[in-house]
Design a protein around this motif. Structure first.
Motif, short mmCIF file in Angstrom:
data_model
loop_
_atom_site.label_atom_id
_atom_site.label_comp_id
_atom_site.label_asym_id
_atom_site.label_seq_id
_atom_site.Cartn_x
_atom_site.Cartn_y
_atom_site.Cartn_z
N PHE A 70 52.33 -30.39 6.66
CA PHE A 70 51.12 -29.60 6.94
C PHE A 70 49.93 -30.53 7.16
CE2 PHE A 70 47.99 -26.31 5.15
CZ PHE A 70 48.00 -25.54 6.30
N LEU A 71 49.77 -31.51 6.31
CA LEU A 71 48.66 -32.46 6.45
C LEU A 71 48.80 -33.35 7.68
CD1 LEU A 71 48.22 -33.43 2.70
CD2 LEU A 71 46.52 -32.27 4.13
N GLU A 83 44.53 -30.07 -4.88
CA GLU A 83 45.02 -31.36 -4.39
C GLU A 83 45.04 -31.39 -2.87
OE1 GLU A 83 48.80 -31.83 -6.25
OE2 GLU A 83 47.95 -32.35 -8.22
N LEU A 84 45.46 -30.29 -2.26
CA LEU A 84 45.49 -30.21 -0.80
C LEU A 84 44.07 -30.23 -0.24
CD1 LEU A 84 47.01 -29.76 1.87
CD2 LEU A 84 47.14 -27.32 1.30
N ARG A 85 43.19 -29.49 -0.86
CA ARG A 85 41.79 -29.42 -0.42
C ARG A 85 41.15 -30.80 -0.39
NH1 ARG A 85 38.69 -25.77 -4.43
NH2 ARG A 85 38.28 -27.69 -5.59
N ARG A 132 37.88 -26.93 6.52
CA ARG A 132 37.65 -26.15 5.30
C ARG A 132 38.96 -25.67 4.68
NH1 ARG A 132 32.65 -22.19 7.15
NH2 ARG A 132 32.43 -23.08 9.23
N CYS A 133 38.87 -25.39 3.40
CA CYS A 133 39.97 -24.72 2.71
C CYS A 133 39.50 -23.31 2.37
CB CYS A 133 40.35 -25.47 1.43
SG CYS A 133 41.70 -24.70 0.51
N TYR A 134 40.23 -22.32 2.88
CA TYR A 134 39.97 -20.92 2.55
C TYR A 134 41.02 -20.48 1.54
CZ TYR A 134 37.14 -20.72 6.86
OH TYR A 134 36.22 -20.93 7.83
N THR A 135 40.59 -20.26 0.30
CA THR A 135 41.59 -19.88 -0.67
C THR A 135 42.18 -18.51 -0.35
OG1 THR A 135 42.12 -19.63 -3.01
CG2 THR A 135 39.96 -18.80 -2.30
N GLY A 188 34.46 -30.76 -4.62
CA GLY A 188 34.50 -29.79 -3.53
C GLY A 188 34.84 -28.40 -4.00
N PHE A 189 34.99 -27.50 -3.04
CA PHE A 189 35.24 -26.10 -3.35
C PHE A 189 36.03 -25.47 -2.22
CE2 PHE A 189 31.10 -26.46 -1.26
CZ PHE A 189 31.26 -25.61 -0.17
N SER A 190 36.52 -24.27 -2.47
CA SER A 190 37.21 -23.50 -1.44
C SER A 190 36.31 -22.37 -0.95
CB SER A 190 38.51 -22.88 -1.99
OG SER A 190 39.47 -23.87 -2.32
#
Length: 384
Positions: free
Chosen positions: A210-211, A236-238, A246-249, A265-267
């Motif tokens: 994925f990364l 960890e992925l974020r 961005r990471c959308y939870t 950071g944050f989601s």
């Protein structure tokens, strides 16, 4: 006055509903986080359909619910699994939903992202057929003016031989996309047919694939939606995402802590639970917009018990509880679902959902919610 609610052990218990809804006063856009609610569809209860026939959608009620979400500052994630993609809503219905909702978003200035998948394929498919199916849906979404969410494909999961098949197909789609997309990693708890996605049932190996995909196309990936119900893995992925991605939870069990974030950071959020929690979730994020992380958690943490209840295994049937609460809240006049999915959860499960939602003050008219709950209990023969 109390309501007699059924318990899983076959007994009933007395519950006293609240008389006033939660007071929500904040208005205006959300600024510190980008937040999408994955929205459900409203069935047409008068249509003469069967579980195997194409879905009959009440378009007026479906679009009205989206206007409700937009009015609170939320974005709408359209035609995704909350809308019963692959569980009652076929591609023809999804395409109509995408076109109608995107036009409505333009009319009211709402943000919208729409799911792109391969659910027009009904049997085993070749890589070329899977690619063509994705391309067809991507065209529909982009022509509607919405952002694309590249969803996981059952057909690809069945046909792929390893990570290289995913990298090849997704790389092709990302090169084609006119604007940056959201990549969606949906775990098998939401859809068992997606086990082994990204070429491995080992989540560590799948994460690397994925990364690798994101690193090869950072300019074409707005963000990722992660629905694995594993907060540690998401964090960890974020932390390994390229700058600007961005990471959308999509974690309906741990969303308050993931959205609040940490020192690294944050989601952001793209969540099915924000369908019933829409106004309360928006209120919480506006509190976070002021820098008050404790106030955000104080508002949102109490909702986790309801979310965990709705999303309990088999997780894919969470849609039943979502639609049930929409009926109790007055967003639709009936508790019917496309594909007959209103039967997918037990009466004790629904009773507990009512109790938890009422305790949170989610119903704009608690008396109406109580009346509708009583009517359902009467149908099931529960004495009051």
């Amino acid at each position: 006055m109390t309501v007699r609610l059924p318990s899983p052990d076959g007994t009933t218990r007395a519950y006293t509903p609240r008389t006033e809804p939660l007071a929500l006063t904040a208005t205006g856009p959300l600024t510190s986080r980008t937040v999408f609610s994955a929205a459900h569809v409203v069935a047409d209860p008068y249509a003469d359909t069967t579980p195997d026939s194409p879905a009959a959608v009440d378009w007026d009620a479906t679009l009205a619910f989206r206007r409700h979400l937009w009015s609170h500052g939320l974005g709408v994630a359209e035609a995704m699994d909350t809308a019963q993609r692959g569980m009652g809503l076929d591609w023809a219905g999804a395409a109509e939903l995408i076109r109608r909702s995107s036009a409505e978003a333009k009319a009211v200035g709402g943000r919208i992202a729409c799911g792109v998948g391969t659910d027009q394929l009904t049997g085993p498919a070749t890589p070329a057929e899977i690619r063509a199916a994705y391309e067809e849906q991507l065209t529909v979404v982009e022509e509607s003016g919405a952002q694309a969410v590249l969803m996981a494909s059952r057909a690809l999961a069945a046909a792929a031989h390893g990570p290289e098949d995913y990298l090849d197909l997704y790389g092709h789609l990302l090169r084609q996309a006119g604007e940056p997309v959201i990549l969606h990693w949906l775990g098998p708890m939401f859809d068992p047919a997606l086990d082994g996605y990204w070429g491995s049932s080992d989540l560590d190996a799948a994460t690397e694939t994925f990364l690798d995909l994101i690193a090869a196309h950072p300019d074409k990936v707005d963000g990722i939606k992660v629905s694995l119900l594993d907060a540690r893995r998401e964090v960890e992925l974020r932390r390994r995402l390229p700058e600007g991605v961005r990471c959308y939870t999509g974690d309906d069990f741990h969303y308050p802590e993931l959205i609040a974030g940490d020192e690294q950071g944050f989601s952001h959020a793209l969540l099915g639970i924000f369908d019933p929690l829409g106004p309360l979730a928006a209120e919480a994020v506006r509190t976070l917009d002021t820098g008050d992380a404790d106030g955000f958690r104080k508002t949102l943490d109490p909702t986790v018990a309801l979310s965990r209840h709705l999303f309990q295994p088999p997780t894919r049937f969470y849609k039943t509880g979502v639609v049930f609460l929409a009926w109790l809240a007055g967003h639709q006049d009936h508790f019917a679902m496309v594909g007959g999915l209103q039967s997918a959860r037990s009466l004790p499960h629904l009773a507990r959902a009512y109790e938890l939602a009422d305790g949170l003050g989610l119903f704009p008219d608690p008396a109406r919610a109580e009346s509708r709950m009583r009517s359902l209990l009467t149908v099931y023969g529960v004495p009051q």
